[in-house]
Structure formats: C-alpha cells, structure tokens
Design an enzyme around this catalytic site. Structure first.
Site, short mmCIF file in Angstrom:
data_model
loop_
_atom_site.label_atom_id
_atom_site.label_comp_id
_atom_site.label_asym_id
_atom_site.label_seq_id
_atom_site.Cartn_x
_atom_site.Cartn_y
_atom_site.Cartn_z
N PHE A 127 0.86 -1.19 0.00
CA PHE A 127 0.00 0.00 0.00
C PHE A 127 0.90 1.24 0.00
O PHE A 127 1.81 1.35 0.82
CB PHE A 127 -0.93 0.00 1.21
CG PHE A 127 -1.97 1.07 1.15
CD1 PHE A 127 -3.16 0.85 0.44
CD2 PHE A 127 -1.77 2.30 1.75
CE1 PHE A 127 -4.12 1.86 0.36
CE2 PHE A 127 -2.74 3.30 1.66
CZ PHE A 127 -3.91 3.08 0.96
N ASP A 198 1.29 -4.28 9.02
CA ASP A 198 0.15 -3.40 8.77
C ASP A 198 -1.09 -4.30 8.69
O ASP A 198 -1.20 -5.15 7.79
CB ASP A 198 0.37 -2.62 7.46
CG ASP A 198 -0.73 -1.57 7.24
OD1 ASP A 198 -1.86 -1.80 7.70
OD2 ASP A 198 -0.43 -0.55 6.59
N TYR A 223 -11.29 2.32 10.28
CA TYR A 223 -12.51 2.56 9.49
C TYR A 223 -12.84 1.46 8.51
O TYR A 223 -13.82 1.55 7.79
CB TYR A 223 -12.40 3.90 8.73
CG TYR A 223 -11.12 4.10 7.93
CD1 TYR A 223 -10.95 3.49 6.70
CD2 TYR A 223 -10.09 4.90 8.41
CE1 TYR A 223 -9.80 3.67 5.97
CE2 TYR A 223 -8.93 5.10 7.69
CZ TYR A 223 -8.78 4.48 6.47
OH TYR A 223 -7.63 4.65 5.76
N LYS A 224 -12.01 0.41 8.46
CA LYS A 224 -12.28 -0.69 7.52
C LYS A 224 -13.13 -1.74 8.23
O LYS A 224 -14.27 -1.47 8.58
CB LYS A 224 -10.96 -1.21 6.96
CG LYS A 224 -10.28 -0.13 6.09
CD LYS A 224 -8.91 -0.49 5.59
CE LYS A 224 -8.38 0.63 4.68
NZ LYS A 224 -6.94 0.51 4.41
N ARG A 371 -12.40 -4.95 -6.79
CA ARG A 371 -12.20 -5.48 -5.45
C ARG A 371 -13.55 -5.63 -4.74
O ARG A 371 -14.35 -4.70 -4.73
CB ARG A 371 -11.29 -4.50 -4.70
CG ARG A 371 -10.63 -5.03 -3.49
CD ARG A 371 -9.55 -4.07 -3.03
NE ARG A 371 -10.10 -2.78 -2.59
CZ ARG A 371 -9.54 -2.02 -1.65
NH1 ARG A 371 -8.41 -2.42 -1.08
NH2 ARG A 371 -10.07 -0.87 -1.30
C1 LIG Z 1 -6.18 1.67 4.03
C2 LIG Z 1 -4.72 1.48 4.28
C3 LIG Z 1 -3.96 2.49 4.87
C4 LIG Z 1 -4.57 3.84 5.10
O1 LIG Z 1 -3.77 4.71 5.78
P1 LIG Z 1 -4.39 6.10 6.29
O2 LIG Z 1 -3.31 6.76 6.99
O3 LIG Z 1 -5.58 5.75 7.12
O4 LIG Z 1 -4.88 6.84 5.09
C5 LIG Z 1 -2.64 2.22 5.18
N1 LIG Z 1 -2.09 1.02 4.91
C6 LIG Z 1 -2.80 0.03 4.32
C7 LIG Z 1 -2.17 -1.28 4.04
C8 LIG Z 1 -4.14 0.24 3.98
O5 LIG Z 1 -4.83 -0.71 3.37
#
Ligand SMILES: *Cc1c(COP(=O)(O)O)cnc(C)c1O
Length: 412
Positions: A127, A198, A223-224, A371
């Site tokens: 990511f 992560d 938030y996921k 997805r």
């Molecule tokens: C969604 C996601 C993020 C999001 O990071 P934010 O700081 O909340 O924008 C980070 N890492 C991964 C792997 C994600 O899927």
C-alpha cells in the site's frame, strides 16, 4: 462442486451463526455493500452514541468531560479492545492518529531499537502510504536510513544483515493475498530484523495473533473492518519489550505527566508514549461503538464465514461470467486469502462504476483490479448471488461501455 443456486445460498444464510449481526448495522435497503474493506458499514448504535457524546458530553459537560466522561482514556480503552481482536496485551495497543502516522512511529522506533542497521525493507506494490512513509523517514535521516523494495517472493533472500525492519501488510490491499505472519516474523527475527505488520485488511476480518507470532510492531485502520466510521482513529501495537524507545513523534500526550507542563519531554511509561496529540473524541466514540459490536462476535466464526463468502463469489463469477475475460487476482485457496476477492479486467474501472449504478458497491484499484470485500457481520450469501448476477448483467449488456462510467472520480 455442484453449481450454487440462490435457494442454496439462502439456506446458508438461514444456517449462519452470525446472521443476527446484520440487523445491528444500518444498511440502505436494496444495496449490496461489498466495500467494508474500505469503509465499514454504520453500526446501528453509532448515531445514538454520537448524539449523546455531542449533546451531553460536549454540549453540557464541555471541558469537564475530559474527566467526567473519561475522554482522556479513549485511546487506551479503544486500544485494549483492538488488542483483544489482534492477540495483543491490553497494554500494548493504543488507538491514535492515522495508519500513515503510526507507520512512521513504528519505523522510527525500529531504527532506534535495531541500531547499526539502516535498511527499511518492504514489498514492491505494498500500500503506497507505507512505502511513502519509509521514503520520508529516509529523507529525514539524511539518507542514513534507506528504503528497499523487493518483490514478495524475494523478501526472504533480501533479509540480509543490513535490514533494520521489515514492514509488510498482512493482507495485500489489492489481491487479498495473506502473508504467513508467524513464518515471516520468525525468518526476519532469525536474520536480525524487526517486523512491523500493517493490519489494515486483517483487524476485524480474521484472527490475528501478534504476540503468539512474536510481532514487534503493528498498525492498522479503524474505518475498515472495525467499522469505526470515515477517517476513524487508527491504532499502533508495540510489543512490551519495545516500549522503552524515545518516540520520534514526542507530543505532549505521550508525556509521563502532560499536565505538569514541563519543558523537557519525559515519555510516559508503556504504550502511552505512542500517543502524540489530543485525540478526536467523536471519532473515538464511533470507533468504540464498532469495536464493542465486533467483540460480541466469535472471530473463528467470522473467518469461516468470510472464507465461505469468498469461495462462493469466486465460484459464481467463474460460473456466470466465464466468457467475459475476468482473471482471479486473489489466491484461490481460502486460507491464503484475507476477506476480499479481486478480479482483474482491462475495463475494470467502468465495469465497477456500472455495477455501483446497479446498487452493488465494490471498488476499483488501478490499473485493472475490481475489489469485493466481505464483512461477515453484515454480508449475506444472498449478497454474493446478487453481486455475481449484476456483474453478469453489466457484462452481457455491455452496460459498462458508456461515457458516464468511464469518467474517473477523485476517489475510486
Ligand atoms: C487503508 C490502508 C492504509 C490507510 O492509511 P491512512 O493513513 O488511514 O490513510 C494504510 N495502509 C494500508 C495497508 C491500507 O490498506
């Protein structure tokens, strides 16, 4: 496998041990929501809880609510709940900031702990924010810390004696492929590297055992799958043995005695030092509502249903859309997949827009990934049928081939 049918899937819903949870969310009528991996649904208890926090605690309590409503403990309270979902100790997790910021905290801590080693290693195609934060830290260090990216299948051989920390996303955001947390952590430790996981696509979606795997640090989104609401606070895990570092983001709320207002920073004992500034209380309240709901469910049941939903979706898409050029981008084996299924298609963006116009919400990740996330607390087997049937209709009728579905929005 015999062909899946709508009555067969409805029978699976009727037998589902988690079926009562769907009514605990507010979902728009007639919508098939398969994007809980990007933004979890609204817990039915959240509006009432937020109204109380706003009107009673903020409106009437005002500044007194930091103590009277214990706002100040929200990051630790939410952190302890997340710890229960991730196999961590309650004094090893704090809810704070965004995942991006927490990646920075974890990486900078690793550089302090594993001194003499300078490489921050990750997977190419991780990511982006995780990699960008590594690059920012490299720049801040004046090049002393270096970012190195290698393909997933080259990670083990890249673990040489220069690697300070390996930062990996447990479940890949595009493909849903899951790393073996125990095996990777052990290999990294054997090579003298620390590991930062992560958990953005793992927490709340599947069992995670941070301490059993010996993880050093972890971060993830609220938030996921945790259903904490848009932009909810994220979290950071630091194993007890690593809680002695001097935090690089040494804000006042990580101080041992913030209300002494001293000139010198003295980190709080334990996980509190990974807090930085004042928490967003409304966001914390929404996050806690989502966490409380999730803690009522059995994680093994969540995982079993998530795998069954994903298997059913793969079977149906391959059964119904065989002629339409989709390629499975996720592992076929459910035990190697997180809680999402991705397909590649060169017209993926327009296809997803046409599908959303039909009331089936997934999302698109460039260049060609469609997805579909499965949130077992509110998704049904019937949703899987509806999603595949609508996808077939979009393809059979070439509905995607229309200008309004090709125009790219800011958020995909
Ligand atoms: C969604 C996601 C993020 C999001 O990071 P934010 O700081 O909340 O924008 C980070 N890492 C991964 C792997 C994600 O899927």
């Amino acid at each position: 496998m015999t062909a899946l049918t709508l009555p067969g899937l409805r029978a699976m819903d009727a037998a589902d041990a988690l079926k009562a949870f769907r009514a605990r969310f507010r979902l728009p009528e007639g919508l098939v929501y398969l994007d809980g991996n990007s933004l979890g649904a609204l817990p039915a208890a959240a509006p009432g809880r937020l109204k109380a926090v706003i009107e009673d605690e903020w409106g009437r309590g005002l500044i007194r609510s930091w103590n009277a409503a214990d706002w100040i403990s929200a990051p630790r309270r939410a952190g302890a709940k997340i710890a229960r979902l991730t196999g961590a100790g309650e004094d090893e997790v704090v809810a704070a900031d965004s995942t991006s910021i927490n990646v920075f905290k974890a990486l900078s801590a690793a550089l302090q702990i594993n001194t003499g080693r300078t490489v921050l290693l990750s997977e190419a195609g991780n990511f982006p924010t995780d990699v960008y934060m590594m690059q920012g830290l490299s720049a801040l260090s004046g090049g002393a810390a270096q970012t190195r990216l290698v393909e997933a299948d080259k990670l083990m051989e890249a673990l040489d004696d220069s690697v300070c920390a390996l930062l990996l996303t447990h479940v890949h955001y595009k493909t849903g492929a899951m790393h073996d947390m125990a095996a990777v952590t052990k290999a990294a430790h054997d090579a003298g590297a620390l590991v930062i996981w992560d958990l953005s696509h793992s927490a709340g979606a599947l069992p995670v055992e941070l301490n059993a795997c010996g993880a050093d640090f972890a971060v993830g989104c609220g938030y996921k799958y945790l259903n904490g609401g848009p932009g909810a606070p994220a979290f950071i895990f630091a194993a007890k043995r690593h809680q002695h570092v001097f935090p690089a983001l040494s804000g006042w709320l990580g101080h041992a005695a913030p209300f002494d207002f001293r000139d010198d920073y003295q980190p709080a004992p334990g996980i509190d030092r990974f807090q930085c500034g004042t928490p967003g209380v409304l966001g914390m309240a929404a996050l806690e509502t989502g966490l409380d709901l999730m803690l009522e469910a059995d994680m093994a049941a969540i995982r079993a249903k998530s795998q069954a939903l994903g298997d059913a979706f793969i079977t149906l898409v391959e059964q119904e859309c065989a002629a339409h050029g989709f390629t499975l981008a996720s592992p076929r084996a459910a035990d190697r997949r997180g809680s999402q299924v991705s397909f590649r298609h060169p017209e993926g963006y327009a296809i997803m827009q046409a599908l959303i116009a039909r009331g089936v919400i997934g999302d698109f990740r460039a260049p060609d990934i469609l997805r579909f996330g499965f949130a077992p607390l509110y998704n049904r087997f019937e949703d899987v049928w509806d999603a595949a049937a609508n996808l077939k209709a979009v393809m059979d009728g070439r509905e995607w081939d229309a200008p309004q579905f090709r125009a790219r929005a800011a958020v995909t």
